[in-house]
Scaffold this motif. Structure first.
Motif, PDB file in Angstrom:
ATOM      1  N   UNK A  73      -1.983  -5.549   3.675  1.00  0.00           N
ATOM      2  CA  UNK A  73      -2.291  -5.024   5.008  1.00  0.00           C
ATOM      3  C   UNK A  73      -1.062  -4.467   5.712  1.00  0.00           C
ATOM      4  N   UNK A  74       0.076  -5.122   5.536  1.00  0.00           N
ATOM      5  CA  UNK A  74       1.284  -4.686   6.237  1.00  0.00           C
ATOM      6  C   UNK A  74       2.071  -3.627   5.466  1.00  0.00           C
ATOM      7  N   UNK A  75       1.588  -3.243   4.313  1.00  0.00           N
ATOM      8  CA  UNK A  75       2.281  -2.247   3.493  1.00  0.00           C
ATOM      9  C   UNK A  75       2.276  -0.888   4.193  1.00  0.00           C
ATOM     10  N   UNK A  76       3.458  -0.315   4.346  1.00  0.00           N
ATOM     11  CA  UNK A  76       3.564   1.024   4.935  1.00  0.00           C
ATOM     12  C   UNK A  76       3.415   2.027   3.807  1.00  0.00           C
TER      13      UNK A  76
ATOM     14  N   UNK B 213       7.271  -8.512  -4.938  1.00  0.00           N
ATOM     15  CA  UNK B 213       6.185  -9.425  -4.576  1.00  0.00           C
ATOM     16  C   UNK B 213       4.831  -8.743  -4.335  1.00  0.00           C
ATOM     17  N   UNK B 214       4.809  -7.625  -3.608  1.00  0.00           N
ATOM     18  CA  UNK B 214       3.538  -6.934  -3.346  1.00  0.00           C
ATOM     19  C   UNK B 214       2.968  -6.353  -4.638  1.00  0.00           C
TER      20      UNK B 214
ATOM     21  N   UNK C 156      -7.272  -2.741   3.489  1.00  0.00           N
ATOM     22  CA  UNK C 156      -6.821  -2.808   2.096  1.00  0.00           C
ATOM     23  C   UNK C 156      -7.482  -1.709   1.269  1.00  0.00           C
ATOM     24  N   UNK C 157      -8.752  -1.480   1.491  1.00  0.00           N
ATOM     25  CA  UNK C 157      -9.475  -0.443   0.745  1.00  0.00           C
ATOM     26  C   UNK C 157      -8.813   0.913   0.964  1.00  0.00           C
ATOM     27  N   UNK C 158      -8.497   1.208   2.214  1.00  0.00           N
ATOM     28  CA  UNK C 158      -7.865   2.496   2.533  1.00  0.00           C
ATOM     29  C   UNK C 158      -6.469   2.606   1.919  1.00  0.00           C
TER      30      UNK C 158
END
Length: 192
Positions: free
Chosen positions: A90-93, A121-122, A145-147
């Motif tokens: 979710x926090x992934x840019x 880690x991600x 997350x889907x997007x």
């Protein structure tokens, strides 16, 4: 014969001790000094009282079962509704990741290699759930997350079709899911 003082409505009378009769005798002797009687307590509850207890305990047991059943059903629904992937993605840019070609190559190397040595880690978290994501079209993904996952693979498909083909060949060797989810994947420009 020995006599015992008897209290009779405030007057002391000499005489023979009368046999005890229920409550009146208890009240009569209670005022005699040094002779206090404990209150009368039956050893067994009356039949009517025990029937009430049984009826109450049956009602309580039935109610407890219903409450427990409703609680279990509620927890099952909550668990099913909340069975989503962790918020790692979710926090992934996404824009920042896709603008750095070295990070993109590292992420793809992580997903394509057998070991986790090349994984951040991600990437490691994504690698663990990627087979399920491919099989279920990201069914456990939140909307965010889907997007993000769809956007990442769409961009990989556009920029690096050869890496995307290798990735799909690894996680969908029969091509079953590519056919099954072709329409959904096309929304993110994931080409196979």
């Amino acid at each position: 014969m020995w006599s015992w003082p008897v209290v009779n409505e405030g007057a002391v009378v000499s005489g023979v001790r009368p046999p005890l009769s229920p409550p009146a005798a208890t009240e009569r002797y209670a005022a005699t000094p040094g002779h206090a009687r404990p209150a009368y307590k039956p050893r067994h509850p009356s039949l009517r009282h025990s029937r009430q207890q049984v009826a109450h305990s049956t009602d309580t047991t039935s109610m407890n079962r219903h409450v427990a059943l409703l609680l279990c059903a509620s927890l099952a629904l909550i668990a099913a509704a909340e069975e989503k992937y962790p918020a790692t993605f979710d926090s992934l840019d996404l824009k920042e990741l896709l603008s750095d070609e070295t990070r993109v190559q590292d992420a793809m190397r992580c997903l394509l290699e057998e070991g986790d040595s090349a994984c951040r880690p991600a990437g490691k978290a994504l690698k663990e759930v990627l087979p399920e994501i491919v099989r279920t079209d990201c069914a456990k993904c939140t909307e965010t997350q889907h997007k993000k996952i769809g956007g990442f693979y769409g961009e990989i498909s556009r920029r690096h079709p050869d890496l995307m083909k290798k990735l799909l060949d690894k996680y969908d060797p029969s091509g079953e899911y590519r056919k099954k989810y072709a329409k959904s994947w096309a929304e993110y420009s994931i080409h196979h």
